[in-house]
Design a protein around this motif. Structure first.
Motif, PDB file in Angstrom:
ATOM      1  N   HIS A 172      79.542  -8.892   7.431  1.00 15.32           N
ATOM      2  CA  HIS A 172      79.406  -9.201   8.863  1.00 15.32           C
ATOM      3  C   HIS A 172      79.110  -7.930   9.665  1.00 15.32           C
ATOM      4  CE1 HIS A 172      79.974 -11.418  12.546  1.00 15.32           C
ATOM      5  NE2 HIS A 172      80.840 -10.498  12.959  1.00 15.32           N
ATOM      6  N   HIS A 176      75.567  -6.591   9.127  1.00 11.36           N
ATOM      7  CA  HIS A 176      74.567  -7.328   9.915  1.00 11.36           C
ATOM      8  C   HIS A 176      74.646  -6.936  11.389  1.00 11.36           C
ATOM      9  CE1 HIS A 176      72.671  -9.901   6.999  1.00 11.36           C
ATOM     10  NE2 HIS A 176      73.854 -10.250   6.497  1.00 11.36           N
ATOM     11  N   GLU A 177      75.862  -6.734  11.888  1.00 11.12           N
ATOM     12  CA  GLU A 177      76.036  -6.357  13.289  1.00 11.12           C
ATOM     13  C   GLU A 177      75.477  -4.961  13.572  1.00 11.12           C
ATOM     14  OE1 GLU A 177      77.117  -8.213  15.844  1.00 11.12           O
ATOM     15  OE2 GLU A 177      77.290  -9.889  14.446  1.00 11.12           O
ATOM     16  N   ARG A 187      73.034  -3.534  11.700  1.00 15.46           N
ATOM     17  CA  ARG A 187      71.625  -3.548  11.336  1.00 15.46           C
ATOM     18  C   ARG A 187      70.726  -3.930  12.527  1.00 15.46           C
ATOM     19  NH1 ARG A 187      69.573  -6.950   6.180  1.00 15.46           N
ATOM     20  NH2 ARG A 187      67.857  -5.598   5.642  1.00 15.46           N
ATOM     21  N   THR A 188      71.153  -4.891  13.299  1.00 11.63           N
ATOM     22  CA  THR A 188      70.327  -5.361  14.420  1.00 11.63           C
ATOM     23  C   THR A 188      70.059  -4.250  15.443  1.00 11.63           C
ATOM     24  OG1 THR A 188      71.174  -7.586  14.090  1.00 11.63           O
ATOM     25  CG2 THR A 188      70.145  -7.125  16.215  1.00 11.63           C
ATOM     26  N   PRO A 189      71.090  -3.556  15.964  1.00 17.39           N
ATOM     27  CA  PRO A 189      70.770  -2.478  16.913  1.00 17.39           C
ATOM     28  C   PRO A 189      70.040  -1.294  16.256  1.00 17.39           C
ATOM     29  CG  PRO A 189      73.165  -2.760  16.723  1.00 17.39           C
ATOM     30  CD  PRO A 189      72.524  -3.785  15.868  1.00 17.39           C
ATOM     31  N   ASN A 213      67.745  -1.525  13.929  1.00 18.38           N
ATOM     32  CA  ASN A 213      66.321  -1.892  13.922  1.00 18.38           C
ATOM     33  C   ASN A 213      65.686  -1.626  15.282  1.00 18.38           C
ATOM     34  OD1 ASN A 213      65.833  -2.730  11.285  1.00 18.38           O
ATOM     35  ND2 ASN A 213      66.732  -4.742  11.650  1.00 18.38           N
ATOM     36  N   CYS A 214      66.427  -1.902  16.346  1.00 15.40           N
ATOM     37  CA  CYS A 214      65.931  -1.655  17.701  1.00 15.40           C
ATOM     38  C   CYS A 214      65.722  -0.156  17.928  1.00 15.40           C
ATOM     39  CB  CYS A 214      66.906  -2.237  18.712  1.00 15.40           C
ATOM     40  SG  CYS A 214      66.384  -2.061  20.415  1.00 15.40           S
ATOM     41  N   ASN A 235      71.856  -1.571   3.739  1.00 19.36           N
ATOM     42  CA  ASN A 235      71.278  -2.494   2.757  1.00 19.36           C
ATOM     43  C   ASN A 235      72.062  -2.478   1.440  1.00 19.36           C
ATOM     44  OD1 ASN A 235      69.299  -3.416   4.482  1.00 19.36           O
ATOM     45  ND2 ASN A 235      67.793  -1.905   3.804  1.00 19.36           N
TER      46      ASN A 235
END
Length: 186
Positions: A112, A115-116, A118-120, A122-123, A159
């Motif tokens: 969890h 994933h939390e 990873r999103t920022p 990527n930004c 990853n």
């Protein structure tokens, strides 16, 4: 020795009674033999034989009594050990269940959180790539390149964490891809 045997018998050692009787008869036979040898009368051979019989009977009864007592004690120890093994087995089973639940919670938490993060990330990487393309200053471009390089390392780490989560849950899909072994080792 007869006095000692008599004291043991009075203390409750019942298996010594035949030994006491046999000892008394054997000693009596010895006294009679000596007395009658001096006087000249034929000794009582049967008296000495009965004394030896009672002594052997006492030894046999003592062995049987002690063997029975040791058997009872051994059964008690066996029941105690079996109870302890059962108790410890239950404790280990309960501990194993608790550890399994904790491991599942850890894996879920890592998946969890990965994933939390990873999103920022990527930004950040997307904006850094745009910034690198539109930066004219060489020093700024170098700094943006460092941001991209370190964020790529962080993305690889995330990853890997996600891959471990998938492995633990049995949901990993293996791919067959060519790679440079030297680059992977270094």
């Amino acid at each position: 020795s007869l006095v000692y045997l008599f004291r043991l018998f009075r203390k409750g050692t019942k298996d010594l009674f035949p030994l006491l009787v046999g000892g008394v008869l054997a000693v009596s036979a010895g006294i009679y033999d000596s007395l009658f040898a001096v006087i000249g009368i034929k000794p009582f051979f049967w008296l000495q034989g009965i004394g030896i019989f009672f002594c052997l009977l006492a030894v046999f009864l003592t062995i049987v009594n002690r063997t029975t007592r040791m058997h009872v004690e051994l059964e008690g120890y066996t029941r105690g050990i079996e109870g302890e093994v059962d108790r410890r087995t239950r404790e280990l089973h309960e501990t194993n269940i608790a550890l399994s639940k904790a491991n599942t919670a850890k894996s879920d938490f890592l998946a969890h959180m990965s994933h939390e993060i990873r999103t920022p990330l990527n930004c950040i990487m997307g904006f850094a790539q745009l910034l690198e393309q539109h930066t004219a200053n060489e020093e700024d471009r170098h700094n943006v390149h460092l941001i991209l390089q370190e964020s790529d390392h962080l993305m690889q780490l995330i990853n890997h964490i996600l891959d471990f989560s998938k492995i633990e849950k049995g949901k990993i899909i293996l791919e067959k891809l060519p790679f440079d072994l030297r680059a992977a080792v270094n």
